[in-house]
Each structure stands twice: as C-alpha cells, then as structure tokens.
Design a protein around this motif. Structure first.
Motif, PDB file in Angstrom:
ATOM      1  N   ASP A  14       0.805  -1.223   0.000  1.00 35.42           N
ATOM      2  CA  ASP A  14       0.000   0.000   0.000  1.00 35.42           C
ATOM      3  C   ASP A  14       0.839   1.275   0.000  1.00 35.42           C
ATOM      4  O   ASP A  14       0.322   2.359   0.300  1.00 35.42           O
ATOM      5  CB  ASP A  14      -0.962   0.024   1.197  1.00 35.42           C
ATOM      6  CG  ASP A  14      -1.981  -1.106   1.143  1.00 35.42           C
ATOM      7  OD1 ASP A  14      -2.420  -1.435   0.034  1.00 35.42           O
ATOM      8  OD2 ASP A  14      -2.316  -1.655   2.217  1.00 35.42           O
ATOM      9  N   GLU A  15       2.118   1.168  -0.329  1.00 34.35           N
ATOM     10  CA  GLU A  15       2.989   2.331  -0.420  1.00 34.35           C
ATOM     11  C   GLU A  15       3.439   2.526  -1.868  1.00 34.35           C
ATOM     12  O   GLU A  15       3.622   1.556  -2.600  1.00 34.35           O
ATOM     13  CB  GLU A  15       4.226   2.149   0.473  1.00 34.35           C
ATOM     14  CG  GLU A  15       3.937   2.056   1.955  1.00 34.35           C
ATOM     15  CD  GLU A  15       3.509   3.380   2.557  1.00 34.35           C
ATOM     16  OE1 GLU A  15       3.848   4.434   1.972  1.00 34.35           O
ATOM     17  OE2 GLU A  15       2.828   3.354   3.599  1.00 34.35           O
ATOM     18  N   PRO A  16       3.629   3.794  -2.308  1.00 31.20           N
ATOM     19  CA  PRO A  16       4.126   4.029  -3.672  1.00 31.20           C
ATOM     20  C   PRO A  16       5.468   3.329  -3.885  1.00 31.20           C
ATOM     21  O   PRO A  16       6.340   3.344  -3.003  1.00 31.20           O
ATOM     22  CB  PRO A  16       4.273   5.550  -3.737  1.00 31.20           C
ATOM     23  CG  PRO A  16       3.395   6.077  -2.660  1.00 31.20           C
ATOM     24  CD  PRO A  16       3.405   5.052  -1.562  1.00 31.20           C
ATOM     25  N   PRO A  47      15.290  10.089   1.262  1.00 32.78           N
ATOM     26  CA  PRO A  47      14.120   9.729   0.464  1.00 32.78           C
ATOM     27  C   PRO A  47      13.086  10.862   0.441  1.00 32.78           C
ATOM     28  O   PRO A  47      13.097  11.749   1.310  1.00 32.78           O
ATOM     29  CB  PRO A  47      13.564   8.509   1.187  1.00 32.78           C
ATOM     30  CG  PRO A  47      13.989   8.701   2.609  1.00 32.78           C
ATOM     31  CD  PRO A  47      15.343   9.350   2.539  1.00 32.78           C
ATOM     32  N   ARG A  48      12.211  10.824  -0.530  1.00 35.92           N
ATOM     33  CA  ARG A  48      11.099  11.760  -0.573  1.00 35.92           C
ATOM     34  C   ARG A  48      10.100  11.430   0.535  1.00 35.92           C
ATOM     35  O   ARG A  48      10.124  10.327   1.088  1.00 35.92           O
ATOM     36  CB  ARG A  48      10.394  11.682  -1.936  1.00 35.92           C
ATOM     37  CG  ARG A  48      11.215  12.148  -3.068  1.00 35.92           C
ATOM     38  CD  ARG A  48      10.542  12.120  -4.423  1.00 35.92           C
ATOM     39  NE  ARG A  48       9.264  11.454  -4.525  1.00 35.92           N
ATOM     40  CZ  ARG A  48       8.660  11.168  -5.698  1.00 35.92           C
ATOM     41  NH1 ARG A  48       9.268  11.474  -6.837  1.00 35.92           N
ATOM     42  NH2 ARG A  48       7.502  10.565  -5.723  1.00 35.92           N
ATOM     43  N   PRO A  49       9.201  12.341   0.860  1.00 37.77           N
ATOM     44  CA  PRO A  49       8.197  12.050   1.892  1.00 37.77           C
ATOM     45  C   PRO A  49       7.339  10.818   1.592  1.00 37.77           C
ATOM     46  O   PRO A  49       6.867  10.155   2.521  1.00 37.77           O
ATOM     47  CB  PRO A  49       7.335  13.324   1.917  1.00 37.77           C
ATOM     48  CG  PRO A  49       8.268  14.409   1.471  1.00 37.77           C
ATOM     49  CD  PRO A  49       9.156  13.758   0.441  1.00 37.77           C
ATOM     50  N   SER A  87       9.154   2.893   0.471  1.00 35.24           N
ATOM     51  CA  SER A  87       9.242   2.995   1.932  1.00 35.24           C
ATOM     52  C   SER A  87      10.624   3.426   2.418  1.00 35.24           C
ATOM     53  O   SER A  87      11.080   3.009   3.483  1.00 35.24           O
ATOM     54  CB  SER A  87       8.867   1.652   2.575  1.00 35.24           C
ATOM     55  OG  SER A  87       7.566   1.260   2.198  1.00 35.24           O
ATOM     56  N   GLY A  88      11.314   4.257   1.644  1.00 37.73           N
ATOM     57  CA  GLY A  88      12.624   4.753   2.029  1.00 37.73           C
ATOM     58  C   GLY A  88      13.768   3.797   1.784  1.00 37.73           C
ATOM     59  O   GLY A  88      14.899   4.076   2.177  1.00 37.73           O
ATOM     60  N   ASN A  89      13.485   2.666   1.129  1.00 33.83           N
ATOM     61  CA  ASN A  89      14.512   1.661   0.840  1.00 33.83           C
ATOM     62  C   ASN A  89      14.674   1.461  -0.657  1.00 33.83           C
ATOM     63  O   ASN A  89      13.729   1.662  -1.433  1.00 33.83           O
ATOM     64  CB  ASN A  89      14.128   0.308   1.460  1.00 33.83           C
ATOM     65  CG  ASN A  89      13.988   0.376   2.963  1.00 33.83           C
ATOM     66  OD1 ASN A  89      14.870   0.863   3.658  1.00 33.83           O
ATOM     67  ND2 ASN A  89      12.864  -0.109   3.468  1.00 33.83           N
TER      68      ASN A  89
END
Length: 243
Positions: A14-16, A47-49, A87-89
């Motif tokens: 459910d995350e971009p 990372p982007r928001p 998710s920042g990864n």
C-alpha cells in the motif's frame, strides 16, 4: 544482464513503489544455474516524503547500483535482475549459484560507508520472486506501453494535457465476444469507427473518444479489462499531435 530493462510504478504494501527490472534475463541464461534468490536492501539517506528516491540522492544511488551490478556480473556467479524502491529503501535483487553472495555484498558495500544495508537469501529455483514480484503484470505492461507513446508525443512537442480524439483498436475470437465489448464502449461514450471480420478468425473493432494523453492510463486499463473479460485483447491507441 540483458539490454531489455524497463521500469513501472505500482503499490507495494500500500505504499508508492517503482520497480526497475531486466525483462530479458530469462531468455539469455539458464535459470536452473542460479537457484538462490538474494537481496541487498539499502536504506536511502534522503528519500522523498512518499518513500521514493529524491533527485538530491539520484546520482549516488545510480553509482551504487552500477558498482554492485558490475561487480556481480564480473564474478559470473551472480545475476542482478532488478530493484524495488519504496518505503525509504532501495532493494536490489539477485540470483546466485550459491549462498556465499552475502560475502560479496559486504565487500561491495565497503565503497559506500554512508549507507545502512541488510541482506538475505533463500532458495528459489523457480524464480518466483522475479516472476511474481519484479516482472510486470499485463496491466503494468499496458502502462509501460502508454508511457512510451506519451514520451514520443512529448518529443514531438505535443501538449499532452490537451483533449483530442484518440483512436483505439481491439481484437476478439468471435463476433459475439466483440458485440459484448461494443456494448461496453457505448456505455462509456466511445464511437465505433469500424468493425471487420478477418480471414484468420479475428473479429476487429476500431473506436475513438475525446480524451487527454496525460490521463491515458485510466482509459486504457478500463478497455484492457473489458476486452479481457469479453475474451478478447485490447491492442493499443494512437492520436494526432497537438503542438
């Protein structure tokens, strides 16, 4: 690695997310020789928001990826097949001849001390991670094709936010299947331009509607699903250039 790489957007948990994958690797190698799936997860520094990669970190991440992928290829024991960013990864996926790939990751990341990372591996002789996660679905392939057409329009100076008549084409195994699809077109406001019964057993329909190229994904995914549900195949779109 093959020369046939492409990328597409999706949701992961459910995350971009954005996946970049080697679409041709299974045509150029014997997958049975690489039965171990391994990953290298790199925690992005900026990372982007929304959890995707930022422009500020673009160059560093590309250089890191190039270093690790080229080092893997030189060993002849590891195949780099794709990456997922979310998710920042940034997760890099490999298939290996053995479980020693963890040692390889440790050596490769010594050149990137500012990045936190973790690794893991498991047996996956069927390449399920590649086929079920990295490889595009039919709808993802449709979006990739849309992007290629839109990119071509942009190169011609097109204003892709300008509405214009967009032509579409679909094929069906029977006249009955095509008729079901045509009813869907009527409900969605399309005009049928022509129908043809091909000698090879294909029943074709050409149709159009006024839409915007920058919103084409929603249009074509609906047509793709409706054609599939009717037993046929949506075959693409085209339009004139609006400068």
């Amino acid at each position: 690695m093959s020369d046939n790489w492409n990328f597409y957007a999706l949701l992961v948990d459910d995350e971009p997310a954005s996946i970049f994958v080697d679409l041709g690797v299974t045509k150029e190698t014997q997958i049975a020789d690489f039965p171990i799936m391994a990953y290298l997860r790199v925690r992005m520094n900026n990372p982007r928001p929304d959890g995707l990669s930022s422009q500020d970190e673009y160059d560093s991440l590309i250089s890191l990826e190039k270093d690790v992928a080229e080092a893997a290829e030189r060993t002849g024991k590891y195949l780099y097949v794709g990456r997922n960013t979310s998710s920042g990864n940034r997760d890099f996926y490999f298939y290996s001849q053995n479980e020693l790939i963890g040692n390889f990751f440790g050596k490769a990341m010594k050149n990137w001390p500012s990045y936190e990372y973790q690794t893991g591996c498991r047996r996956d002789k069927e390449w399920s991670t590649y086929w079920r996660f990295l490889y595009p679905s039919p709808e993802d392939f449709r979006r990739i094709g849309n992007r290629d057409v839109v990119d071509h329009l942009l190169k011609q100076g097109d204003h892709i936010d300008e509405p214009r008549t967009i032509d579409h084409f679909a094929l069906f195994p029977s006249r009955e299947a095509r008729n079901i699809f045509v009813k869907h077109l009527a409900a969605k406001g399309y005009a049928v331009i022509g129908e043809a019964d091909a000698t090879n057993g294909e029943f074709q329909v050409t149709f159009d509607r006024i839409d915007r190229p920058d919103q084409i994904d929603d249009v074509t995914i609906d047509l793709f699903r409706a054609a599939r549900d009717s037993g046929g195949e949506y075959d693409g779109w085209g339009c004139t250039i609006v400068n």
